[in-house]
Design an enzyme around this catalytic site. Sequence first.
Site, PDB file in Angstrom:
ATOM      1  N   HIS A 168       0.817  -1.222   0.000  1.00  0.00           N
ATOM      2  CA  HIS A 168       0.000   0.000   0.000  1.00  0.00           C
ATOM      3  C   HIS A 168       0.847   1.268   0.000  1.00  0.00           C
ATOM      4  CE1 HIS A 168      -3.318  -2.721   1.865  1.00  0.00           C
ATOM      5  NE2 HIS A 168      -3.170  -2.918   0.578  1.00  0.00           N
TER       6      HIS A 168
ATOM      7  N   CYS B   1       5.263  19.777 -12.826  1.00  0.00           N
ATOM      8  CA  CYS B   1       4.131  20.399 -13.546  1.00  0.00           C
ATOM      9  C   CYS B   1       3.401  21.444 -12.711  1.00  0.00           C
ATOM     10  CB  CYS B   1       3.144  19.310 -13.969  1.00  0.00           C
ATOM     11  SG  CYS B   1       2.138  18.717 -12.592  1.00  0.00           S
TER      12      CYS B   1
END
Length: 322
Positions: free
Chosen positions: A136, A213
């Site tokens: 996870h 970004c």
Amino acid sequence: MAASTTRLSTLYPHIPPSAIESFHAHLASSTRVLALLGAGLSASSGLPTFRGAGGLWRTHEATDLATPQAFSADPGLVWQFYSYRRHMALNVKPNMAHYALAEFAKKMPGFQTLSQNVDGLSPRAGHPAEQLKLLHGSLFDVKCHNFFCNYVETANYTDPIVPALALPTDEDVDLTTNAAREASREARELDIADISVALPDVPETALPHCPSCGGLLRPGVVWFGESLPAGVLETVDAFLEDPLGVDLILVIGTSARVFPAAGYIEIARSRGARVAVINTEMDLPPGQLTKDDWFFQGDAAVIVPELLRPVVGDLEGVEEKL
Ligand code: BV8
Ligand code: ZN
């Protein structure tokens, strides 16, 4: 009776010495071993489990906050949840069970560990990375939330990850009533898991942003509804499909309610494995244990080192690290 048997049955009289001996006999003949780890492994390091405290963080179900929907709805809240858990995890230490499993991995090439824990304690105990699958993800990885950007950063232990996520201290709280007396002592961090503590408002602009970004960064964990890391699934499937089969699976400190992680217990059994559960509670789904399996009830940090002692010895020198 072997020393470890005596030690364990002294510590936990409800554990029959015969169960420890039959487990050690099977361990001695095992070469292919799996472990499935859950939050209970880190409980005695001081980290709350998911079910502990009713699974609530403030008023929120931890499982509700661990979703892409929650992050889209309120990234500030979700980041405070994860920054809190990063802080907690960085302020505790691996326990003897983490070290015993790490040592077992070094001694047993056919040992593979599937961890549901994102707390980073197994890696900090020196568990060999190639024998530790973080199903996870990790609290200490971050990745870009922008679907079209694949920026990822691993092993980011900066705490807080951005200044705006610093835990509030009682200095931030109006202390006019007894300011003089209070001023002298250290400011105390406030426990934002406690609903009575006001949660600072963290503007989105102050949250971690992607250097590639400019989008929002998110914790590098697997949220409900998201698939597990592809590489990890392939490695686990390859281990399970190996014609050598599996001799034993250790199910340590997990309620085994989250899939596909919990599903590996029965898959391992279908590959020949006997199941050994280490848990403070009989918390497995009903009917999951058969007569050929073991249930060792108690603290993983105490029981796991004793169960693995024939292979890992007495973990000389580890104590100092605790
Ligand atoms: C997916 C990271 C599909 C984030 C986590 C099949 C059936 C039903 C449902 C599903 C299914 N398949 C998929 C689902 C949906 C869902 C799921 O399983 N839901 C459950 C709730 C029913 N699964 C998913 O969404 C998974 N993704 O299926 O994607 C897909 C496929 C392709 C394409 C797109 C999508 C993703 C699941 C992963 C979610 N992320 N964590 C974060 O941490 O914030 S799960 C998280 O919760 C943990 O990682 C862990 O897995 C789980 C908590 O369980 P435990 O670790 O066991 O902790 P818990 O508190 O429950 O229990 C602690 C135990 O320790 C207790 O038993 C206690 O008694 C014991 N204990 C306490 N102290 C001690 C101790 N034991 C020993 N010693 C002690 N001292
Ligand atoms: Zn990005």
